[in-house]
Design a protein around this motif. Sequence first.
Motif, PDB file in Angstrom:
ATOM      1  N   ARG A  97     -13.174   6.368   0.680  1.00 25.26           N
ATOM      2  CA  ARG A  97     -11.766   6.085   0.563  1.00 25.26           C
ATOM      3  C   ARG A  97     -11.239   5.360  -0.464  1.00 25.26           C
ATOM      4  NH1 ARG A  97      -9.267   4.377   6.098  1.00 25.26           N
ATOM      5  NH2 ARG A  97      -7.534   5.520   5.330  1.00 25.26           N
ATOM      6  N   ILE A 141      -7.179   3.277  -2.190  1.00 23.17           N
ATOM      7  CA  ILE A 141      -5.685   3.014  -1.971  1.00 23.17           C
ATOM      8  C   ILE A 141      -5.103   3.145  -3.093  1.00 23.17           C
ATOM      9  CG2 ILE A 141      -6.047   0.778  -1.959  1.00 23.17           C
ATOM     10  CD1 ILE A 141      -4.204   0.700   0.574  1.00 23.17           C
ATOM     11  N   ALA A 157       0.638  -1.161   0.078  1.00 24.34           N
ATOM     12  CA  ALA A 157      -0.151  -0.084   0.085  1.00 24.34           C
ATOM     13  C   ALA A 157       0.912   1.262  -0.150  1.00 24.34           C
ATOM     14  CB  ALA A 157      -1.015  -0.149   1.075  1.00 24.34           C
ATOM     15  N   GLU A 177     -11.534  -0.126   5.336  1.00 22.40           N
ATOM     16  CA  GLU A 177     -10.382  -1.311   5.146  1.00 22.40           C
ATOM     17  C   GLU A 177     -10.640  -2.092   3.780  1.00 22.40           C
ATOM     18  OE1 GLU A 177     -13.450  -3.446   7.319  1.00 22.40           O
ATOM     19  OE2 GLU A 177     -12.739  -1.527   7.519  1.00 22.40           O
ATOM     20  N   TRP A 209      -3.096   6.372   0.986  1.00 22.58           N
ATOM     21  CA  TRP A 209      -4.624   6.491   0.941  1.00 22.58           C
ATOM     22  C   TRP A 209      -5.041   7.672   0.426  1.00 22.58           C
ATOM     23  CZ3 TRP A 209      -7.690   2.552   2.449  1.00 22.58           C
ATOM     24  CH2 TRP A 209      -7.240   1.458   3.255  1.00 22.58           C
TER      25      TRP A 209
END
Length: 257
Positions: free
Chosen positions: A28, A30, A12, A88, A15
Amino acid sequence: TRIAFVDGVRRAEAWLFAEDSETGVSGRGIAGTHGCGAVIIASGGRATFGETIVRRVVVWGSGLSETLPSIPGGWSWEVSSIADASPEAPLVELQKRMRQDEGRLAEELASGGLLVVVDGPLNFVRSRDLPVAGYVKTHHRALLRPEFHRRIPSLEPAHRTSLFRLGEDRYSCYLRIAKTGPDGNPWSGIVRLEFPQSAGLAEVTRVATWLAAELPRYAGVAHRDPRAPQNLQPIGALEIHLRHLLGHAGLSTRAVR
């Protein structure tokens, strides 16, 4: 028998946040990179890196889909969207996409006549008619009755348990690939193998017995890998190779920003 070890890595890198100006929906995302590849070991024991796949992706949650512009220097990202709005969810999807690539690569190599050992369970190998085995290093729950489960740590190196049925489409067994070290717990050196059941019990038994004798040769060593002995040496080398191919983490994050 030629054998291939397949594994993947993911990272990752940033974000993200986006808002749809018309609907007001926000969510959100990523930005990250994932890769998978193989180490192929021929009959003479020589190991080589096989095909590798590296993808830079942006995964958006909440049904959003925003494209990042390409950046000079070869920086570009595939875009994917998922409906899940949980914080998440994009990271979970990044992991899932890495596993999907692993499954496809494993099927391709197995179709070419290799016995493929996938690092992890066989959840993302769709075909059940290919010579593929899953290699599971962690044991979060007991799969056997207590009287059998407590006997597993007594296995000697290169010895396995009997095969048992796992779910609706797999056989499995436990295997000790190395002795417990002075600082190890009783389950150190214990792994679990998974096999598609479609080849039949006799063929699965043959493959499981061959792997029980073969895999201990590749057990990890503590001075190179803190996850030894369960993390096999070809897998450890492949992970280092793939992380190099992912590129510099700092430059990747800067490109996203």
